[in-house]
Enzyme design. Structure first.
Site, PDB file in Angstrom:
ATOM      1  N   ARG A 244       1.116  -1.243   0.176  1.00  0.00           N
ATOM      2  CA  ARG A 244       0.035  -0.214  -0.002  1.00  0.00           C
ATOM      3  C   ARG A 244       1.288   1.260  -0.085  1.00  0.00           C
ATOM      4  NH1 ARG A 244      -2.039   3.975   2.721  1.00  0.00           N
ATOM      5  NH2 ARG A 244      -0.714   3.528   5.039  1.00  0.00           N
ATOM      6  N   GLN A 245       0.266   2.460  -0.794  1.00  0.00           N
ATOM      7  CA  GLN A 245       1.052   3.228  -0.898  1.00  0.00           C
ATOM      8  C   GLN A 245      -0.259   4.795  -0.625  1.00  0.00           C
ATOM      9  OE1 GLN A 245       4.084   3.885  -0.468  1.00  0.00           O
ATOM     10  NE2 GLN A 245       5.472   4.276  -2.464  1.00  0.00           N
ATOM     11  N   SER A 246      -0.148   5.045   0.200  1.00  0.00           N
ATOM     12  CA  SER A 246      -0.995   6.522   0.562  1.00  0.00           C
ATOM     13  C   SER A 246      -1.746   7.621  -0.538  1.00  0.00           C
ATOM     14  CB  SER A 246      -0.295   7.666   2.122  1.00  0.00           C
ATOM     15  OG  SER A 246       0.212   6.707   3.090  1.00  0.00           O
ATOM     16  N   SER A 247      -1.115   7.402  -1.635  1.00  0.00           N
ATOM     17  CA  SER A 247      -1.769   8.445  -2.470  1.00  0.00           C
ATOM     18  C   SER A 247      -0.887   8.363  -3.852  1.00  0.00           C
ATOM     19  CB  SER A 247      -1.266   9.573  -2.577  1.00  0.00           C
ATOM     20  OG  SER A 247      -0.115  10.139  -2.684  1.00  0.00           O
TER      21      SER A 247
ATOM     22  N   GLN B 161       2.205   8.995  -4.716  1.00  0.00           N
ATOM     23  CA  GLN B 161       3.128   8.373  -3.954  1.00  0.00           C
ATOM     24  C   GLN B 161       3.148   7.102  -4.632  1.00  0.00           C
ATOM     25  OE1 GLN B 161       2.760   7.087   0.241  1.00  0.00           O
ATOM     26  NE2 GLN B 161       2.899   9.746   0.769  1.00  0.00           N
TER      27      GLN B 161
END
Length: 212
Positions: free
Chosen positions: A21-24, A27
């Site tokens: 997972r990446q937050s945005s 990113q």
């Protein structure tokens, strides 16, 4: 206890789940090294005895914040599979990849402990059913949640400073072409409206005196 001694035969009979997972989306596009490091954890699972075809990669939450699990379908799917005994191990680069909310993190820990599922991050392997490992994982979760609070406070502080200096500019929403072409006007406050009304009365009185 070493990592190899924590991995038992019944763990290897189940799948190894890798959560990415990446937050945005920014990113995801720009922080490619973080993404590569997350996918590289598959090698750790293979080194501990899992076959490559046993590794289940959950990366449908790319671009989603870890502050809550409400909108993260991938995380919910992961928790469901762990609760049904399908996962021998859950892997994530660090706690913040899996969750930045203590409630979500401890729910995962509790389910992993009941299902006898191991957890692996970049620092090592943990057995949530073991008190010492559970304590360390709990501390990591607390630090991850605190880090999110610090990041939010820092960003908000920077925005407020710009607002005080009159240098903060809001961007229009991408799809608001009608808004961009519209004529904007300021909405008067009570004080400015009162001043305007007083000024209007004075001008009217001056005009009447001039006629006399």
């Amino acid at each position: 206890m070493s990592e190899s001694s924590k991995v038992q035969l019944h763990h290897l009979e189940r799948s190894a789940y890798l959560y990415v997972r990446q937050s945005s989306m920014r990113q995801v596009i720009e922080n490619v090294e973080s993404t590569k490091r997350q996918y590289a954890l598959r090698g750790r699972a293979i080194a501990h005895g899992w076959r490559e075809d046993q590794i289940v990669v959950v990366d449908s939450d790319q671009g989603e914040s870890g502050a809550s699990a409400v909108w993260r379908e991938g995380f919910q799917h992961l928790v469901a599979d762990v609760s049904m005994g399908r996962a021998g191990i859950v892997m994530g680069l660090e706690v913040s990849r899996l969750a930045r909310n203590n409630a979500d993190w401890h729910r995962l820990l509790e389910i992993c402990a009941l299902a006898d599922t191991l957890i692996l991050d970049e620092d090592g392997m943990y057995d949530p059913a073991n008190f010492n490992d559970r304590l360390l994982l709990g501390l990591k979760g607390t630090m991850s949640e605190a880090e999110l609070h610090v990041l939010k406070t820092r960003l908000r502080g920077g925005i407020l400073n710009k607002v005080r200096r009159g240098e903060y500019h809001c961007r229009y929403p991408p799809a608001s072409s009608t808004m961009r072409s519209a004529t904007w006007r300021s909405i008067p406050t009570r004080r400015s409206a009162k001043q305007s009304s007083t000024s209007s009365r004075r001008s009217h009185a001056s005009a009447q005196r001039a006629r006399r």
